[in-house]
Scaffold this motif. Structure first.
Motif, PDB file in Angstrom:
ATOM      1  N   LEU A 121       0.708  -1.092  -0.019  1.00  0.00           N
ATOM      2  CA  LEU A 121       0.103  -0.167   0.050  1.00  0.00           C
ATOM      3  C   LEU A 121       0.854   1.260  -0.114  1.00  0.00           C
ATOM      4  CD1 LEU A 121      -2.692   1.359   0.009  1.00  0.00           C
ATOM      5  CD2 LEU A 121      -2.778   1.031   2.580  1.00  0.00           C
ATOM      6  N   PRO A 122       1.878   1.577   0.910  1.00  0.00           N
ATOM      7  CA  PRO A 122       2.540   2.610   0.754  1.00  0.00           C
ATOM      8  C   PRO A 122       3.502   2.865  -0.602  1.00  0.00           C
ATOM      9  CG  PRO A 122       3.064   1.555   2.932  1.00  0.00           C
ATOM     10  CD  PRO A 122       2.338   0.544   2.049  1.00  0.00           C
ATOM     11  N   ILE A 123       3.930   1.648  -1.118  1.00  0.00           N
ATOM     12  CA  ILE A 123       4.580   1.470  -2.532  1.00  0.00           C
ATOM     13  C   ILE A 123       3.457   2.009  -3.366  1.00  0.00           C
ATOM     14  CG2 ILE A 123       5.656   0.221  -4.266  1.00  0.00           C
ATOM     15  CD1 ILE A 123       6.564  -1.720  -2.189  1.00  0.00           C
ATOM     16  N   ALA A 124       2.274   1.721  -3.266  1.00  0.00           N
ATOM     17  CA  ALA A 124       1.215   2.050  -4.424  1.00  0.00           C
ATOM     18  C   ALA A 124       0.956   3.478  -4.382  1.00  0.00           C
ATOM     19  CB  ALA A 124       0.017   1.274  -4.277  1.00  0.00           C
ATOM     20  N   LEU A 125       0.702   3.975  -2.982  1.00  0.00           N
ATOM     21  CA  LEU A 125       0.460   5.492  -2.888  1.00  0.00           C
ATOM     22  C   LEU A 125       1.731   6.258  -3.447  1.00  0.00           C
ATOM     23  CD1 LEU A 125      -0.673   5.265   0.987  1.00  0.00           C
ATOM     24  CD2 LEU A 125      -2.073   5.862  -1.056  1.00  0.00           C
ATOM     25  N   PRO A 138       3.023  -9.240  -6.904  1.00  0.00           N
ATOM     26  CA  PRO A 138       2.440 -10.514  -6.526  1.00  0.00           C
ATOM     27  C   PRO A 138       0.760 -10.300  -6.473  1.00  0.00           C
ATOM     28  CG  PRO A 138       4.306 -10.370  -5.215  1.00  0.00           C
ATOM     29  CD  PRO A 138       4.190  -8.926  -5.666  1.00  0.00           C
ATOM     30  N   ASN A 139       0.193 -11.226  -7.193  1.00  0.00           N
ATOM     31  CA  ASN A 139      -1.319 -11.419  -7.065  1.00  0.00           C
ATOM     32  C   ASN A 139      -1.880 -11.260  -5.661  1.00  0.00           C
ATOM     33  OD1 ASN A 139      -3.446 -11.270  -8.801  1.00  0.00           O
ATOM     34  ND2 ASN A 139      -3.923 -13.370  -8.360  1.00  0.00           N
ATOM     35  N   GLN A 140      -1.344 -11.854  -4.472  1.00  0.00           N
ATOM     36  CA  GLN A 140      -1.538 -11.760  -3.219  1.00  0.00           C
ATOM     37  C   GLN A 140      -1.777 -10.586  -2.497  1.00  0.00           C
ATOM     38  OE1 GLN A 140       0.735 -13.609  -4.580  1.00  0.00           O
ATOM     39  NE2 GLN A 140       1.154 -15.679  -3.252  1.00  0.00           N
ATOM     40  N   ASN A 141      -1.182  -9.650  -3.432  1.00  0.00           N
ATOM     41  CA  ASN A 141      -0.892  -8.170  -2.687  1.00  0.00           C
ATOM     42  C   ASN A 141      -1.823  -7.113  -3.594  1.00  0.00           C
ATOM     43  OD1 ASN A 141       2.194  -9.054  -2.180  1.00  0.00           O
ATOM     44  ND2 ASN A 141       1.218  -8.346  -0.524  1.00  0.00           N
ATOM     45  N   ALA A 142      -2.414  -7.513  -4.538  1.00  0.00           N
ATOM     46  CA  ALA A 142      -3.056  -7.000  -5.525  1.00  0.00           C
ATOM     47  C   ALA A 142      -4.150  -5.986  -4.981  1.00  0.00           C
ATOM     48  CB  ALA A 142      -3.314  -7.710  -7.006  1.00  0.00           C
ATOM     49  N   LYS A 143      -5.053  -6.761  -4.242  1.00  0.00           N
ATOM     50  CA  LYS A 143      -6.284  -6.253  -3.725  1.00  0.00           C
ATOM     51  C   LYS A 143      -5.667  -4.996  -2.637  1.00  0.00           C
ATOM     52  CE  LYS A 143     -10.733  -7.474  -1.954  1.00  0.00           C
ATOM     53  NZ  LYS A 143     -11.770  -8.691  -1.514  1.00  0.00           N
ATOM     54  N   GLU A 144      -4.787  -5.113  -1.853  1.00  0.00           N
ATOM     55  CA  GLU A 144      -4.121  -4.491  -0.996  1.00  0.00           C
ATOM     56  C   GLU A 144      -3.651  -2.956  -1.961  1.00  0.00           C
ATOM     57  OE1 GLU A 144      -0.252  -3.582   1.699  1.00  0.00           O
ATOM     58  OE2 GLU A 144      -0.849  -5.980   1.236  1.00  0.00           O
ATOM     59  N   ALA A 145      -2.988  -3.214  -2.767  1.00  0.00           N
ATOM     60  CA  ALA A 145      -2.735  -2.029  -3.577  1.00  0.00           C
ATOM     61  C   ALA A 145      -3.528  -1.436  -4.510  1.00  0.00           C
ATOM     62  CB  ALA A 145      -1.508  -2.436  -4.720  1.00  0.00           C
ATOM     63  N   ALA A 146      -4.858  -2.052  -4.816  1.00  0.00           N
ATOM     64  CA  ALA A 146      -5.936  -1.604  -5.563  1.00  0.00           C
ATOM     65  C   ALA A 146      -6.694  -0.579  -4.936  1.00  0.00           C
ATOM     66  CB  ALA A 146      -6.588  -2.898  -6.159  1.00  0.00           C
ATOM     67  N   ILE A 147      -6.467  -0.600  -3.624  1.00  0.00           N
ATOM     68  CA  ILE A 147      -7.206   0.663  -2.777  1.00  0.00           C
ATOM     69  C   ILE A 147      -6.964   1.843  -3.384  1.00  0.00           C
ATOM     70  CG2 ILE A 147      -7.135   1.580  -0.514  1.00  0.00           C
ATOM     71  CD1 ILE A 147      -6.642  -1.165   0.649  1.00  0.00           C
ATOM     72  N   VAL A 148      -5.575   2.046  -3.862  1.00  0.00           N
ATOM     73  CA  VAL A 148      -5.074   3.489  -4.387  1.00  0.00           C
ATOM     74  C   VAL A 148      -5.796   3.417  -5.799  1.00  0.00           C
ATOM     75  CG1 VAL A 148      -3.144   4.821  -5.062  1.00  0.00           C
ATOM     76  CG2 VAL A 148      -2.956   3.091  -3.244  1.00  0.00           C
ATOM     77  N   ASN A 149      -6.461   4.694  -6.008  1.00  0.00           N
ATOM     78  CA  ASN A 149      -7.177   5.117  -7.402  1.00  0.00           C
ATOM     79  C   ASN A 149      -6.173   5.376  -8.278  1.00  0.00           C
ATOM     80  OD1 ASN A 149      -9.794   4.213  -5.982  1.00  0.00           O
ATOM     81  ND2 ASN A 149      -9.809   6.337  -5.407  1.00  0.00           N
ATOM     82  N   ASP A 150      -6.551   5.684  -9.473  1.00  0.00           N
ATOM     83  CA  ASP A 150      -5.777   6.262 -10.418  1.00  0.00           C
ATOM     84  C   ASP A 150      -4.437   5.630 -10.758  1.00  0.00           C
ATOM     85  OD1 ASP A 150      -7.686   8.269 -10.888  1.00  0.00           O
ATOM     86  OD2 ASP A 150      -6.881   9.756  -9.197  1.00  0.00           O
ATOM     87  N   LEU A 151      -4.280   4.312 -10.547  1.00  0.00           N
ATOM     88  CA  LEU A 151      -3.125   3.488 -10.534  1.00  0.00           C
ATOM     89  C   LEU A 151      -3.355   2.084 -10.998  1.00  0.00           C
ATOM     90  CD1 LEU A 151       0.089   3.321 -10.225  1.00  0.00           C
ATOM     91  CD2 LEU A 151      -0.320   2.243  -7.863  1.00  0.00           C
ATOM     92  N   ASN A 152      -2.864   1.623 -12.277  1.00  0.00           N
ATOM     93  CA  ASN A 152      -3.225   0.301 -12.804  1.00  0.00           C
ATOM     94  C   ASN A 152      -2.376  -0.599 -12.069  1.00  0.00           C
ATOM     95  OD1 ASN A 152      -5.126   1.295 -14.954  1.00  0.00           O
ATOM     96  ND2 ASN A 152      -3.317   2.253 -15.774  1.00  0.00           N
ATOM     97  N   VAL A 153      -3.156  -1.250 -11.152  1.00  0.00           N
ATOM     98  CA  VAL A 153      -2.494  -2.418 -10.323  1.00  0.00           C
ATOM     99  C   VAL A 153      -2.551  -3.870 -11.041  1.00  0.00           C
ATOM    100  CG1 VAL A 153      -2.414  -3.691  -8.236  1.00  0.00           C
ATOM    101  CG2 VAL A 153      -2.852  -1.283  -8.150  1.00  0.00           C
ATOM    102  N   LEU A 154      -1.367  -4.263 -11.450  1.00  0.00           N
ATOM    103  CA  LEU A 154      -1.218  -5.524 -12.276  1.00  0.00           C
ATOM    104  C   LEU A 154      -1.009  -6.760 -11.306  1.00  0.00           C
ATOM    105  CD1 LEU A 154       0.250  -4.055 -15.468  1.00  0.00           C
ATOM    106  CD2 LEU A 154      -2.356  -4.157 -14.841  1.00  0.00           C
ATOM    107  N   GLY A 155      -1.553  -7.675 -10.929  1.00  0.00           N
ATOM    108  CA  GLY A 155      -1.248  -8.606 -10.222  1.00  0.00           C
ATOM    109  C   GLY A 155      -0.813  -9.756 -10.837  1.00  0.00           C
ATOM    110  N   VAL A 156       0.423 -10.539 -10.566  1.00  0.00           N
ATOM    111  CA  VAL A 156       0.786 -11.534 -11.274  1.00  0.00           C
ATOM    112  C   VAL A 156       1.148 -12.899 -10.349  1.00  0.00           C
ATOM    113  CG1 VAL A 156       1.682 -10.344 -13.226  1.00  0.00           C
ATOM    114  CG2 VAL A 156       3.173 -10.555 -11.145  1.00  0.00           C
ATOM    115  N   ASN A 157       1.113 -14.031 -10.980  1.00  0.00           N
ATOM    116  CA  ASN A 157       1.679 -15.407 -10.336  1.00  0.00           C
ATOM    117  C   ASN A 157       2.601 -15.831 -10.550  1.00  0.00           C
ATOM    118  OD1 ASN A 157      -0.933 -15.696  -8.682  1.00  0.00           O
ATOM    119  ND2 ASN A 157      -1.841 -16.157 -11.020  1.00  0.00           N
ATOM    120  N   ASN A 158       3.452 -15.420 -11.809  1.00  0.00           N
ATOM    121  CA  ASN A 158       4.738 -15.947 -12.279  1.00  0.00           C
ATOM    122  C   ASN A 158       5.410 -14.986 -13.055  1.00  0.00           C
ATOM    123  OD1 ASN A 158       3.839 -16.835 -14.871  1.00  0.00           O
ATOM    124  ND2 ASN A 158       2.625 -18.163 -13.490  1.00  0.00           N
TER     125      ASN A 158
END
Length: 512
Positions: A121-125, A138-158
């Motif tokens: 979250l701090p990184i996304a902000l 990582p996909n496990q952190n995508a929902k956490e980072a997606a809290i931040v608006n106006d940023l395309n958060v791309l979760g990946v598994n590999n």
């Protein structure tokens, strides 16, 4: 060929963008500079195995990687994928046209899968603040980072998904999250409810006052009297987190990796460390990069210290400054970090080593001297910072066996929220003030004016109980909250009298 990719480092609860410069030239060797720690230095082995297992390879040339700013220590394995993508781009194994628009973070496993990171979250902000368009993590952190608006958060598994994205084979889809809708959907009452507590009406009243004004409280009573049960139900009568408070709380928990894929934290934290914890575990710290402690993890919530005298004295004494300033600064030789720690302290303790009051009818009892020695384990300055002291007596059988349920948390919470609303209006011109317990000396003089009768009553109590100036301020704050619960503008003598009752440990002869 020289390529620049971007990652991020978290210090305290703020992130700093790290520029990773990868240069591949003639020669042989792998050189990583920029003050990396052991985990970052070992990344070459993880990267090499992950690339080989996915059909790619480290180029057999001279690879020089600089992590800038070079004077900031880089820690942890979260830079693995940042370095790997930089190497692939510099060796023309992937396209790198728009790579400077991405923040890329994640730890690589040897098979190329990506492990979760801390501080998403701090990184996304920070990424949004600095104008980056995308954040691969990582996909496990995508929902956490997606809290931040106006940023395309791309979760990946590999790592293969990242490579395909940059090569245009299969573009990653942004993780979408309506922060406000998610927040209001999850606001709910905890499972524990005050209606489960039999009797103890006076203690419930104290808990209501503490919740309404954000006051610290200590419960003194024998085993089985309901101290822990009452403390665990306190969050159920606290007002729901505001969206701003939820973001602050999530940010702190993100730094220690306690958010995972849950997104926004919507319930007030309740932290209950064991009495064997160290001072560093309580206030935060560490050898290299200080981590937030229990008091910061309890920010905007409740810190419950059960069996208070069993904590080491040096552990308890470090609470003094955070209780006053509502933040803690951890200093090291080369840097310092500040963590917010605005929490409600709820403490409980037995009145004596045996656990019981000086009661001649009890099988286990202690003398007044033993009780006093036991209570003296808690220093006066620390007790001064606790607004409400209350004795909890055992519940009689008649009350325990009653079928009638007590007042529910929902009902109590309505009164608490009404009092908090009054305080919000009162402190609308003070940015850092939200409830009575946060008042400073100036606000006390402004909002806690007393009538002559109230002054006389308080003066008598101060002289007879030998109260300190800090205890004087605490009484005024508590009486202000009592008046707010009664929806009265002025502090009346009965409000002062009730607040004085809640200073048990200041009264001589309270032991019996």
């Amino acid at each position: 060929m020289l390529v620049k990719v971007y990652g991020s480092a978290v210090f305290g609860i703020e992130a700093t963008t790290i520029r990773v410069e990868v240069n591949i030239d003639k020669g042989i060797g792998y050189h990583l500079v920029g003050l990396p720690d052991k985990a970052v230095s070992e990344s070459s082995y993880r990267i090499s195995a992950a690339l080989n297992n996915n059909g790619y390879k480290l180029p057999g040339k001279k690879i020089i990687i600089n992590m800038a700013p070079a004077d900031i220590r880089k820690e942890g394995a979260a830079y693995d994928i940042t370095l790997a993508i930089g190497i692939l781009a510099a060796s023309n194994q992937i396209k790198s046209n728009a790579i400077n628009e991405y923040i890329i973070m994640g730890e690589l496993s040897l098979d190329g899968s990506i492990q979760p990171i801390k501080g998403a979250l701090p990184i996304a902000l920070k990424a949004r603040e600095e104008g980056f368009k995308y954040f691969i993590l990582p996909n496990q952190n995508a929902k956490e980072a997606a809290i931040v608006n106006d940023l395309n958060v791309l979760g990946v598994n590999n790592i293969q998904e990242v490579i395909d994205h940059f090569n245009g084979n299969k573009l990653l889809k942004p993780t979408l999250l309506d922060t406000r809708a998610e927040f209001y959907k999850h606001i709910d009452f905890p499972e524990l409810d005050f209606s489960d507590v039999k009797g103890q009406e006076s203690i419930k009243r104290c808990m209501e006052i503490a919740a309404a004004g954000g006051h610290n409280i200590i419960l003194i009573g024998p085993p089985g009297s309901g101290k822990t049960m009452l403390a665990k139900r306190l969050p159920s009568i606290l007002p729901a987190l505001s969206l701003k408070e939820a973001l602050e709380t999530t940010k702190i928990h993100s730094v220690v990796g306690k958010v995972k894929n849950t997104g926004l934290i919507c319930e007030r934290p309740f932290r209950s460390p064991h009495h064997s914890c160290s001072d560093i575990a309580l206030i935060g710290g560490g050898n290299n990069l200080p981590q937030p402690g229990e008091i910061s993890l309890a920010h905007n919530g409740v810190l419950f210290l059960d069996e208070l005298p069993e904590f080491k004295r040096n552990v308890l004494e470090v609470l003094r400054q955070p209780l006053e300033d509502r933040e803690v600064t951890i200093s090291r030789a080369r840097f310092s970090v500040t963590y917010p720690s605005s929490f409600m302290l709820v403490a409980s303790m037995n009145p004596s080593p045996s656990g019981y009051f000086n009661d001649p009818n009890s099988l286990l009892t202690s003398s007044p001297l033993e009780m006093q020695r036991y209570l003296s384990k808690i220093s006066g300055p620390l007790l001064d910072r606790i607004d409400i002291h209350i004795e909890v007596t055992p519940v009689p059988f008649d009350k325990l066996s009653e079928d009638r349920k007590g007042e529910s948390s929902i009902t109590i919470r309505k009164r608490v929220m009404a009092a908090r609303k009054i305080q919000t209006t009162r402190f609308k011109n003070f940015e850092q003030l939200h409830y009575n317990a946060q008042m400073g000396v100036k606000q006390i003089h402004t909002f806690c004016k007393l009538s002559p009768e109230s002054k006389t009553l308080l003066k008598t109590a101060m002289e007879k109980l030998n109260l300190s100036a800090r205890a004087y301020d605490r009484i005024l704050k508590v009486s202000r909250t009592i008046a707010d619960l009664a929806n009265e503008k002025d502090i009346a003598p009965n409000h002062i009298a009730e607040a004085i009752q809640y200073r048990s440990l200041d009264r001589e002869g309270w032991l019996g």
